[in-house]
Design an enzyme around this catalytic site. Structure first.
Site, short mmCIF file in Angstrom:
data_model
loop_
_atom_site.label_atom_id
_atom_site.label_comp_id
_atom_site.label_asym_id
_atom_site.label_seq_id
_atom_site.Cartn_x
_atom_site.Cartn_y
_atom_site.Cartn_z
N LYS A 117 0.82 -1.21 0.00
CA LYS A 117 0.00 0.00 0.00
C LYS A 117 0.85 1.26 0.00
CE LYS A 117 -4.31 -1.56 0.31
NZ LYS A 117 -5.30 -2.14 1.16
N LYS A 199 -5.17 -9.95 -7.00
CA LYS A 199 -6.40 -10.18 -6.25
C LYS A 199 -7.54 -9.36 -6.85
CE LYS A 199 -8.29 -9.29 -1.68
NZ LYS A 199 -8.14 -8.65 -0.40
N LYS A 202 -11.75 -3.80 -6.36
CA LYS A 202 -12.45 -2.75 -7.09
C LYS A 202 -11.55 -1.56 -7.37
CE LYS A 202 -16.79 -0.39 -7.44
NZ LYS A 202 -16.69 1.01 -7.09
#
Ligand code: TRP
Length: 338
Positions: A117, A199, A202
């Site tokens: 991240k 993965k 969205k």
């Protein structure tokens, strides 16, 4: 009194950063539901975890409510589970602070999700992103959780939770129960339909991600465009045939069929037929959930009743743990404030 039958406890949660995906349904919710009878079940909408990235406040609020509606629509019966919104129970923030002081900079630096991240959001590497696993540990430890059903990518977070709990227990005695991560056998990691080595998410790509809100048409279209290979054989090989393996996992999760059975079923048939079959099975499974969620979302008063009762119950359990921890670390007993 909760937990009178002394069932083991399952706790889990999903961030309301966007609409719920097929990945969250198959990798999490469906698995939670299968254990509701056996376990005392607590499921959270983890809105506090969501704000480590910048979100539109109105969207976050509506996503959180929508997620609650989808939890119920997907079969998490509020009569049988405690459903609540994380920010409504202050104990999560309270315990997270204490646990921060028992978590090492080095161990947080090694978390895969933090590394990913922070690479992706290089302009906003905030402290919340760094201590995210500590808040998650607080979520879990507040409720004497025995098992944490999660997707594969969250296993490391449950492991650091155990490490933090063990460190605390070594100093103060048996305060925390050590939780065990439980991964679903099939569907633990549903991948993107367009980039099957990533993965399903969205935020990463719209075309490769099915959301539970998608209409049947949209779902069918996304499956038809799913990336496959040139081998033309429906056979499970998650290394060489990632796209097909992913479609097989989805098909298997909904049908209960094994990979061998699926291979036999589609022998000699093209990928087109297989993709359409996966699409139809997905539509049939999701349609009733979507319709029920839409119905629930029209009744805001009912949803408010559910999350209020859930928060009250969760807060009662969690405050006992906070009192115990505060006492252990040496805080003066909290006075009654009102
Ligand atoms: N980190 C989890 C995820 O991204 C969400 C989460 C937060 C969670 N707190 C939790 C999951 C506690 C299980 C238990 O999917």
């Amino acid at each position: 009194m909760e937990n009178t039958e002394k069932k083991l406890i399952q706790f889990s949660g999903i961030k309301p950063t966007g609409a719920l995906t097929l990945g969250s349904y198959l990798g999490a919710i469906k698995n939670w539901k299968s254990m509701v009878e056996e376990y005392e079940s607590i499921f959270c909408v983890v809105d506090m975890h969501s704000i480590t990235i910048r979100l539109n406040p109105a969207e976050l609020r509506s996503n959180a409510i929508e997620q609650l509606a989808y939890y119920i629509a997907a079969g998490l019966d509020p009569e049988k589970c405690t459903l609540f919104i994380q920010s409504h129970v202050a104990a999560h923030a309270e315990l997270a602070w204490v646990l921060n002081c028992y978590t090492m900079f080095g161990e947080l630096s090694r978390m895969t999700q933090f590394k990913d991240k922070s690479a992706k959001h290089a302009d906003n590497i905030n402290a919340g992103l760094f201590t995210y696993p500590v808040l998650m540990a607080a979520d879990i430890l507040l409720y004497n959780t025995d098992i944490v059903p999660v997707g594969e990518d969250q296993k490391q977070h449950v492991e650091i939770c155990r490490d933090i709990a063990t460190r605390f227990n070594n100093i103060y005695g048996e305060v925390f129960k050590l939780p065990t991560p439980v991964l679903p056998k099939v569907g633990a990691r549903i991948m993107s339909l367009s980039e099957p080595d990533k993965k399903m998410s969205k935020s990463d790509d719209e075309t490769g991600c099915i959301i539970l809100k998608d209409s049947d048409d949209v779902i069918m279209r996304k499956f038809k465009r799913a990336v496959t290979d040139s081998d033309m054989c429906v056979r499970y090989d998650p290394v060489e045939k990632k796209g097909i393996a992913n479609l097989m996992s989805i098909y298997s999760s909904f049908s209960g069929k094994s990979f061998d059975e699926i291979t036999r079923e589609f022998e000699g048939q093209g990928y087109g037929t297989f993709k359409a079959a996966v699409g139809e099975l997905t539509c049939d499974a999701i349609r009733p959930i979507r319709e029920e969620a839409n119905r629930l979302l029209k009744d805001k008063a009912y949803l408010e009743e559910i999350y209020s009762a859930g928060a009250a119950k969760a807060a009662r359990m969690a405050s006992r743990m906070v009192d115990k921890v505060y006492k252990k670390v040496g805080f003066v007993k909290k006075p009654r404030l009102f």
